[in-house]
Design a protein around this motif. Sequence first.
Motif, PDB file in Angstrom:
ATOM      1  N   HIS A 352      -7.930  -3.215  32.310  1.00 13.61           N
ATOM      2  CA  HIS A 352      -7.719  -2.605  30.780  1.00 13.61           C
ATOM      3  C   HIS A 352      -6.582  -1.681  30.934  1.00 13.61           C
ATOM      4  O   HIS A 352      -6.631  -1.003  30.087  1.00 13.61           O
ATOM      5  CB  HIS A 352      -9.300  -2.142  30.378  1.00 13.61           C
ATOM      6  N   ARG A 353      -5.902  -1.364  31.977  1.00 20.12           N
ATOM      7  CA  ARG A 353      -4.774  -0.550  31.732  1.00 20.12           C
ATOM      8  C   ARG A 353      -3.645  -0.798  30.842  1.00 20.12           C
ATOM      9  O   ARG A 353      -3.919  -1.965  30.363  1.00 20.12           O
ATOM     10  CB  ARG A 353      -4.098  -0.278  33.375  1.00 20.12           C
ATOM     11  N   CYS A 354      -3.059   0.155  30.451  1.00 16.75           N
ATOM     12  CA  CYS A 354      -1.686  -0.300  29.526  1.00 16.75           C
ATOM     13  C   CYS A 354      -0.891  -1.423  30.425  1.00 16.75           C
ATOM     14  O   CYS A 354      -0.674  -0.965  31.549  1.00 16.75           O
ATOM     15  CB  CYS A 354      -0.984   0.794  29.061  1.00 16.75           C
ATOM     16  N   PRO A 355      -0.630  -2.467  29.674  1.00 14.40           N
ATOM     17  CA  PRO A 355       0.199  -3.536  30.627  1.00 14.40           C
ATOM     18  C   PRO A 355       1.602  -2.851  31.110  1.00 14.40           C
ATOM     19  O   PRO A 355       2.180  -2.182  30.447  1.00 14.40           O
ATOM     20  CB  PRO A 355       0.461  -4.440  29.327  1.00 14.40           C
ATOM     21  N   PHE A 356       2.016  -3.388  32.187  1.00 13.39           N
ATOM     22  CA  PHE A 356       3.027  -2.779  32.712  1.00 13.39           C
ATOM     23  C   PHE A 356       4.341  -2.977  32.056  1.00 13.39           C
ATOM     24  O   PHE A 356       5.011  -1.927  31.692  1.00 13.39           O
ATOM     25  CB  PHE A 356       3.209  -3.494  34.127  1.00 13.39           C
TER      26      PHE A 356
END
Length: 418
Positions: A352-356
């Motif tokens: 659920h991180r900010c997409p690379f």
Amino acid sequence: MDFVTSDGRTPLGGDPVPLGGPRFQTEPAELYRELRREHGAVAPVLLDGDVPAWLVLGYRELHQVTGDPVLFSRDSGLWSQWPRIPDDWPLLPMIGRGQPSILYTVGERHRERAAMISDALEAVDPFELRGHAEKFADELIDAICAKGETDIVADYATLLPVRVLATLYGFADEQGPGLVTALNDMINGRQDAIAGQRHLASSMARLVAERAEQPADDVVSRMLADNSGFTHEEITQDLMVMMAAGHQPTADWIGNSLRLMLTDDRFAASLFGGRHSVAEAMNEVLWEDTPTQNVAGRWASRDTQLGGRRIRAGDLLLLGLQAANSDPQVRVDGSALTGGNSAHFSFGHGEHRCPFPAQEVAEVIARTGIEVILDRLPDLDLAVPAESLTRRPSPWLRGLTELPVRFSPTSALGGMRA
């Protein structure tokens, strides 16, 4: 929800801490240190209306929470506190329930959705992206360069990211200023916040409908071309989330980095044409002064233990990104892990991180914005004492309320870069 340790004792020290107040504005670093000393790696906190939650302060504990989406779910429907949450609860938009966006989907459907967004952003040409950022940065500086003074936050940082993102999406240039106003009204809770949300939603829905009929080389068209079967409403919601999440933190990244460069002698060389220190300042901000301080959240899917705490099924856990970044257990001699180290939590962690690709877009916009203003206004200097600068009074997003500067007046480029 009981604030107890895993062995059944009462909290390590003190009462639950209200997540708010002026100290998040004036001295968050010291506040996080105090919380860690008194409560350990996981602290009991109270949200608006005395709603209980856990604030995860430890680096390792935050890594555990964000790395286990099954035990610590993004599904807000698990929350045990829903029966006591009123319809007008001020944090409801942040927590969300039943919203058809990527923020609240889980499992395989979330992974498909994240892949759709990542693929659409990854296809953005980096040279075109920088060109768009330079163009809008120059336009904004043209409007202020003859004055000899300005507020970088109001007149530059909070106007740049959304203009670039709108172009990447496929909006026409003339629609940009209206989107800037709408988004800033929404984020800052201004009187016209509801009108701003409606404007953004209707504008995005129209663009999605137009691109469904007539695709182009833009982010919206690429998301619509994905074969995962997402509806226009779902795509519209994701685009709104992406724009809001990409705009304000990037604007704060610009403002916080320029503040550091204007107040810290280590970065003075960058004000005279250096470029290496721009990247160093931006990275240090992500460790020491990250725009996104705390995030809601994750919900425990079953009873468990975390950082010596007994976590009940349905408990809300808040991600203390800045607190984890400053955890003494991951510091080197108490210093920031800068110099290119990117193991910070400023973009989150896990699925659920900010997409690379989104991180890369934000970095290009922020770095270009900083470099262009230093190119155009090389003698930029603070117009007020550094200690008088104030921050937004929020435990969630950390940014300057203003950054007054002065410089030698100069002429506009008129759309042509030297």
